[in-house]
Design a protein around this motif. Sequence first.
Motif, PDB file in Angstrom:
ATOM      1  N   PRO A 134      -4.640   1.881  -6.005  1.00  0.00           N
ATOM      2  CA  PRO A 134      -3.699   2.546  -5.099  1.00  0.00           C
ATOM      3  C   PRO A 134      -2.971   3.693  -5.797  1.00  0.00           C
ATOM      4  O   PRO A 134      -2.692   3.624  -6.996  1.00  0.00           O
ATOM      5  N   GLN A 135      -2.689   4.718  -5.020  1.00  0.00           N
ATOM      6  CA  GLN A 135      -1.942   5.885  -5.500  1.00  0.00           C
ATOM      7  C   GLN A 135      -0.677   6.026  -4.663  1.00  0.00           C
ATOM      8  O   GLN A 135      -0.659   5.652  -3.492  1.00  0.00           O
ATOM      9  N   ASP A 136       0.359   6.578  -5.258  1.00  0.00           N
ATOM     10  CA  ASP A 136       1.625   6.834  -4.557  1.00  0.00           C
ATOM     11  C   ASP A 136       1.780   8.349  -4.431  1.00  0.00           C
ATOM     12  O   ASP A 136       2.421   8.983  -5.261  1.00  0.00           O
ATOM     13  N   TYR A 182       6.878   4.123  -0.650  1.00  0.00           N
ATOM     14  CA  TYR A 182       6.782   3.691   0.750  1.00  0.00           C
ATOM     15  C   TYR A 182       5.353   3.706   1.282  1.00  0.00           C
ATOM     16  O   TYR A 182       4.968   2.847   2.061  1.00  0.00           O
ATOM     17  N   VAL A 183       4.588   4.710   0.894  1.00  0.00           N
ATOM     18  CA  VAL A 183       3.217   4.846   1.379  1.00  0.00           C
ATOM     19  C   VAL A 183       2.311   5.010   0.165  1.00  0.00           C
ATOM     20  O   VAL A 183       2.606   5.784  -0.739  1.00  0.00           O
ATOM     21  N   LYS A 236      -4.286   5.210   4.198  1.00  0.00           N
ATOM     22  CA  LYS A 236      -2.853   5.089   3.928  1.00  0.00           C
ATOM     23  C   LYS A 236      -2.437   3.651   4.218  1.00  0.00           C
ATOM     24  O   LYS A 236      -2.673   3.144   5.315  1.00  0.00           O
ATOM     25  N   ILE A 237      -1.829   3.019   3.213  1.00  0.00           N
ATOM     26  CA  ILE A 237      -1.382   1.638   3.381  1.00  0.00           C
ATOM     27  C   ILE A 237       0.101   1.541   3.059  1.00  0.00           C
ATOM     28  O   ILE A 237       0.662   2.401   2.376  1.00  0.00           O
ATOM     29  N   GLU A 239      -3.226   4.783   9.590  1.00  0.00           N
ATOM     30  CA  GLU A 239      -3.908   5.698  10.511  1.00  0.00           C
ATOM     31  C   GLU A 239      -5.323   5.219  10.823  1.00  0.00           C
ATOM     32  O   GLU A 239      -6.179   6.010  11.194  1.00  0.00           O
ATOM     33  N   ARG A 240      -5.559   3.915  10.663  1.00  0.00           N
ATOM     34  CA  ARG A 240      -6.805   3.243  11.022  1.00  0.00           C
ATOM     35  C   ARG A 240      -8.033   3.732  10.263  1.00  0.00           C
ATOM     36  O   ARG A 240      -9.154   3.574  10.724  1.00  0.00           O
ATOM     37  N   GLU A 241      -7.843   4.290   9.062  1.00  0.00           N
ATOM     38  CA  GLU A 241      -9.001   4.689   8.262  1.00  0.00           C
ATOM     39  C   GLU A 241      -9.717   3.464   7.695  1.00  0.00           C
ATOM     40  O   GLU A 241     -10.889   3.535   7.365  1.00  0.00           O
TER      41      GLU A 241
END
Length: 139
Positions: free
Chosen positions: A15-17, A23-24, A43-44, A79-81
Amino acid sequence: MLQAAGGPRWIVRSPQDPYGDGYVHTVATELYDDGMTASTVAKIDGMYASLDCTLPGFVEGLAAEWRGWDGVRSWASMERELALDVRHDRRGHVSLGVTLRASGPDWDDTAWSARAVFVLEAGEELARFATDLSRFLAM
């Protein structure tokens, strides 16, 4: 990474910030199956989200209910990716559908998508997957 013997493979990158605020987060993810290759960036929720709406929280909840549930359980990135749909067969196996879509908002469902299904043993294999994914995505 999740890989079925001789079948589909799902890879989730670190994961990247991107905004530096916690927050995302984004994760690059790839899906391979029978000659198909798909990749996207999802985006998680970050470290401030409640555990039940995060991807690790979702899979940990599945593992906690390893004996079974009715219907389909689902989770999707912001965003449902990246989307998961999970069914329990009540005979000791879980079908985990992984769908990837083009990055970015897709409110009218016109972007490309790719899907593969993994069958996991509902006890130890599902628990190991949940633990590994949770540790990997720890932020």
